[in-house]
Design a protein around this motif. Sequence first.
Motif, PDB file in Angstrom:
ATOM      1  N   UNK A  65     -92.552  83.279 -75.638  1.00 53.48           N
ATOM      2  CA  UNK A  65     -91.498  84.081 -75.009  1.00 53.48           C
ATOM      3  C   UNK A  65     -90.921  83.386 -73.796  1.00 53.48           C
ATOM      4  N   UNK A  66     -91.785  82.669 -73.068  1.00 51.87           N
ATOM      5  CA  UNK A  66     -91.318  81.941 -71.888  1.00 51.87           C
ATOM      6  C   UNK A  66     -90.349  80.828 -72.286  1.00 51.87           C
ATOM      7  N   UNK A  67     -90.668  80.140 -73.416  1.00 51.88           N
ATOM      8  CA  UNK A  67     -89.759  79.097 -73.916  1.00 51.88           C
ATOM      9  C   UNK A  67     -88.379  79.687 -74.203  1.00 51.88           C
ATOM     10  N   UNK A  68     -88.365  80.856 -74.820  1.00 50.22           N
ATOM     11  CA  UNK A  68     -87.091  81.491 -75.183  1.00 50.22           C
ATOM     12  C   UNK A  68     -86.314  81.887 -73.936  1.00 50.22           C
ATOM     13  N   UNK A  77     -81.983  81.228 -70.564  1.00 48.85           N
ATOM     14  CA  UNK A  77     -81.827  81.740 -69.198  1.00 48.85           C
ATOM     15  C   UNK A  77     -81.688  83.273 -69.200  1.00 48.85           C
ATOM     16  N   UNK A  78     -82.642  83.927 -69.879  1.00 53.81           N
ATOM     17  CA  UNK A  78     -82.615  85.391 -69.955  1.00 53.81           C
ATOM     18  C   UNK A  78     -83.928  85.960 -69.433  1.00 53.81           C
ATOM     19  N   UNK A  79     -83.895  87.252 -69.141  1.00 53.13           N
ATOM     20  CA  UNK A  79     -85.085  87.954 -68.687  1.00 53.13           C
ATOM     21  C   UNK A  79     -85.742  88.641 -69.893  1.00 53.13           C
ATOM     22  N   UNK A  80     -86.938  89.186 -69.722  1.00 49.66           N
ATOM     23  CA  UNK A  80     -87.577  89.876 -70.846  1.00 49.66           C
ATOM     24  C   UNK A  80     -86.635  90.884 -71.492  1.00 49.66           C
ATOM     25  N   UNK A  81     -86.522  90.805 -72.824  1.00 49.76           N
ATOM     26  CA  UNK A  81     -85.573  91.657 -73.544  1.00 49.76           C
ATOM     27  C   UNK A  81     -85.954  91.712 -75.011  1.00 49.76           C
ATOM     28  N   UNK A  82     -85.271  92.609 -75.758  1.00 49.92           N
ATOM     29  CA  UNK A  82     -85.572  92.766 -77.187  1.00 49.92           C
ATOM     30  C   UNK A  82     -85.222  91.506 -77.976  1.00 49.92           C
TER      31      UNK A  82
END
Length: 477
Positions: free
Chosen positions: A417-420, A425-430
């Motif tokens: 998830x961190x790679x994504x 350049x996004x925050x935690x999301x669906x």
Amino acid sequence: MNYKEAIQHPIFQIISESAQTLGVDSYVIGGFVRDFLLGRDSKKDIDIVAVGSGIALAKQVSKNLPNKPKVQVFKTYGTAMLRFEDLEIEFVGARKESYNEDSRNPVVEDGTLEDDQNRRDFTINALALNLGKNAFGELLDPFNGIQDLEDKTIKTPLDPDITYSDDPLRMMRAIRFATQLDFWIEEESLKAIERNNERIKIITKERIVTELHKILESPKPSKGFLLLEKTGLLDKILPELTALKGIDEVEGQRHKDNFYHTLEVVDNISENTDDVWLRWAALLHDIGKAPTKKFHKKIGWTFHGHEFEGSKMVYRLFKRLKMPLNEKMKFVQKMVMMSSRPIVLANEEVTDSAVRRLVFDAGDFVDDLMTLCEADITTKNPKKFRKYHNNFKVVRDKIIEVEERDHVRNFQPPISGEDIMNTFNIKPSKEIGIIKEAIKEAILEGDIPNEHDAAFQLMLEEGKRLGLTINQEISND
């Protein structure tokens, strides 16, 4: 009869001398004597009866032992225990007991050896060997327990109705011993269990489960569960199993009796594993069939979703019996939930993707799952039996092949998830979950290898599809 050879271990001589010092008579009684006479492996726990204070005898024995082991005293029960080498020795004063109706905890008074043998559960457990200096090794057998050992009989020393009503756990113990030793329960004693089965409600769930474990750990557990069913105890302990009994017929269409099938599966799996939790899984693998059973005119009897329903029932059953709600329960749940998966695979063409999904979902327990499914083959048709086992061998071979190549057992997707988040350049999301799921599915389907570069490329494609913008720094790299 004298059985000095049974008590050759130096500890018995030390107990004998310690009892002489205190001026009391002492005897080894119960399971140690029974198992010696049966030629079973020598028990590591030894019960000693003193006609006097068992606690005082334990303390004296400790003094006479070279390492002076600590004596654990249980004043409430008038018992004491010490460990010497690999032995666990429990000491108790000879006693007589009386019970009230609402409890299995007796009112205890000092008694004679005869009183103590009278209170024992079964004749084969009332056998005692004298540890006195002048009668060392002499057998005391007031209820002809030796004959019952030869006849392979479980019988109570006194009136079985009184024995079982006083301490209803003895009903479970009778069935457990019959299962472990492959003995039979004397007819009147068996009828007494049926007459007194309601009394099991005063026994704690923990003690009941201990006996169930011992039945399940026996070479042929079905013997115990058939006796539990016959005496009416099973319906009070595991009604989920008795609900599987019987065969319904509608318009000439019948289904198999899932209770007796279950017991066959438990016996089958017991030939291949000593893991009591895998045996529990075999016992419970079909419990969801009773609540999901339906008849359809076109297709006959169905049990749709019984695995899912059964896995939920496992939790409720464990909770009711106060069994551990931990990884052991989750293991049993997983086995029940997945119990049909390899069967479906074995009946179809075994594809790599289906095997990858099976290995991924079962994780470290895929071998246990295959063992369960192989035990589930109870057909009496030799041709079908060979066919099903051959099909499962194909599945097992395919599991090894796919695992060696694709490494999907407990795999973590190569992209985190961190790679994504860093890439787009996004925050935690669906969107993160969507991308991770797409990568996992692609690997399991065999669309991409279980490798970082391929997964990274798919991540970029999925991100683009979702309208995400690649981080400029990564794009420049």
